[in-house]
Write an enzyme that holds these catalytic residues in place. Structure first.
Site, mmCIF file in Angstrom:
data_model
loop_
_atom_site.group_PDB
_atom_site.id
_atom_site.type_symbol
_atom_site.label_atom_id
_atom_site.label_comp_id
_atom_site.label_asym_id
_atom_site.label_seq_id
_atom_site.Cartn_x
_atom_site.Cartn_y
_atom_site.Cartn_z
ATOM 1 N N GLU A 1 22.263 68.762 -22.938
ATOM 2 C CA GLU A 1 23.346 69.334 -23.889
ATOM 3 C C GLU A 1 22.709 70.375 -24.760
ATOM 4 O O GLU A 1 21.432 70.209 -24.827
ATOM 5 C CB GLU A 1 23.877 68.198 -24.759
ATOM 6 N N ASN B 1 29.989 74.008 -21.905
ATOM 7 C CA ASN B 1 28.931 74.243 -22.744
ATOM 8 C C ASN B 1 27.469 74.698 -22.134
ATOM 9 O O ASN B 1 26.578 74.691 -22.705
ATOM 10 C CB ASN B 1 28.652 73.122 -23.969
ATOM 11 N N ASP C 1 22.326 62.125 -12.867
ATOM 12 C CA ASP C 1 22.520 61.582 -14.107
ATOM 13 C C ASP C 1 23.286 60.143 -13.804
ATOM 14 O O ASP C 1 24.069 60.121 -12.728
ATOM 15 C CB ASP C 1 22.954 62.169 -15.185
ATOM 16 N N HIS D 1 25.770 72.952 -20.187
ATOM 17 C CA HIS D 1 24.732 71.824 -19.979
ATOM 18 C C HIS D 1 24.687 71.916 -18.435
ATOM 19 O O HIS D 1 25.360 72.135 -17.713
ATOM 20 C CB HIS D 1 24.987 70.399 -20.688
HETATM 21 P P1 PGA Z 1 32.561 69.362 -13.753
HETATM 22 O O1 PGA Z 1 31.507 69.044 -14.609
HETATM 23 O O2 PGA Z 1 32.289 69.397 -12.321
HETATM 24 O O3 PGA Z 1 33.436 67.997 -14.023
HETATM 25 O O4 PGA Z 1 33.306 70.428 -14.327
HETATM 26 C C1 PGA Z 1 30.347 69.848 -14.416
HETATM 27 C C2 PGA Z 1 29.231 69.217 -15.510
HETATM 28 O O5 PGA Z 1 29.562 69.050 -16.545
HETATM 29 O O6 PGA Z 1 27.967 69.214 -15.008
#
Ligand code: PGA
Length: 246
Positions: A143, A136, A67, A138
């Site tokens: 999301e 969450n 992304d 995702h």
């Molecule tokens: P993080 O993000 O590694 O900074 O916790 C992971 C994600 O949101 O996919």
């Protein structure tokens, strides 16, 4: 899903780094799907070390990042491309033409997402997709919601996701873009093998729902249960809501 629980973040990063180096040793032109975020920082450090020690060769590897923020100009320090350059790309022998990103500045995001899907297909598909997971649940910027988009698309970020990215913008949540381009869950599920890396207690609920809960778009990572080759690599903290089940 195969769940592997190791002691701490370092051990979890080692497991995933070994998956990458083993894949590249077996197939130098491995197509990798790559995540950004705090979670893979140690993984990329280990891959840099492995490269410096001559234990891995990226010369023929192909990468597709999951992304990218929408609307951040090329070279902006908070872009995921800048993250990847700082943590991996500037330190290993990946060929620049084999590094692929969704262009967050594309004037026509729909066309850009079609281009990305075609580029993945032309590369022969993703062999090994590494994923992080949001608190969450995702994956990429898919999301939780009543529905999910299968292919790469322009995604709207949840407030919590914007907050968790604020560090990239000197802590200023308002500066975090509201939209990003992201692989869809279908893009992710078309990968031959998937490794999800999660560490820390902040991910424990998401991991519990992902591994033990029903398949639901309200828990995007739960859709990984539909794939035949997924390894979930966890430290003890991220696995703490699985304790009864393993
Ligand atoms: P993080 O993000 O590694 O900074 O916790 C992971 C994600 O949101 O996919």
């Amino acid at each position: 899903m195969r769940v592997r629980i190791v002691k701490d973040e370092e051990a979890a990063a080692r497991v995933v780094a070994a998956r990458v180096t083993t894949a590249l040793a077996a197939k130098p032109a491995t197509v990798l799907g790559l995540p950004t975020g705090r979670t893979p920082v140690r993984l990329y450090a280990l891959l840099r070390q492995a490269f410096a020690a001559g234990r891995v060769d990226f010369a023929k590897a192909v990468t597709f990042n999951l992304d990218e923020f929408a609307g951040l100009p090329a070279g902006h320090p908070a872009t995921y491309r800048a993250f990847m350059e700082a943590h991996l790309f500037d330190h290993v022998n990946l060929a620049p033409r084999r590094i692929h990103f969704l262009d967050g500045m594309a004037k026509d995001p729909v066309a850009e997402c079609v281009r990305y899907e075609k580029a993945i297909a032309r590369a022969g598909g993703i062999d090994l997709q590494i994923l992080g997971i949001g608190a969450n649940a995702h994956i990429g910027f898919n999301e939780p919601g009543a529905g999910l988009v299968a292919d790469s698309h322009l995604a709207r970020l949840e407030p919590g996701t914007r907050r968790s990215n604020a560090d990239l913008f000197d802590g200023n949540v308002k500066a975090v873009p509201r939209e990003a381009l992201s692989m869809g869950v279908g893009t992710i599920l078309r990968s031959r093998s998937i490794v999800l890396l999660a560490t820390g207690v902040g991910k424990a609920n998401a991991i519990g729902a992902t591994v033990l809960g029903p398949v639901t778009t309200r828990v995007p990572a739960s859709l990984l249960q539909l794939h035949g080759d997924v390894e979930v690599v966890l430290d003890e903290a991220a696995a703490s809501k699985l304790a009864m089940a393993v």
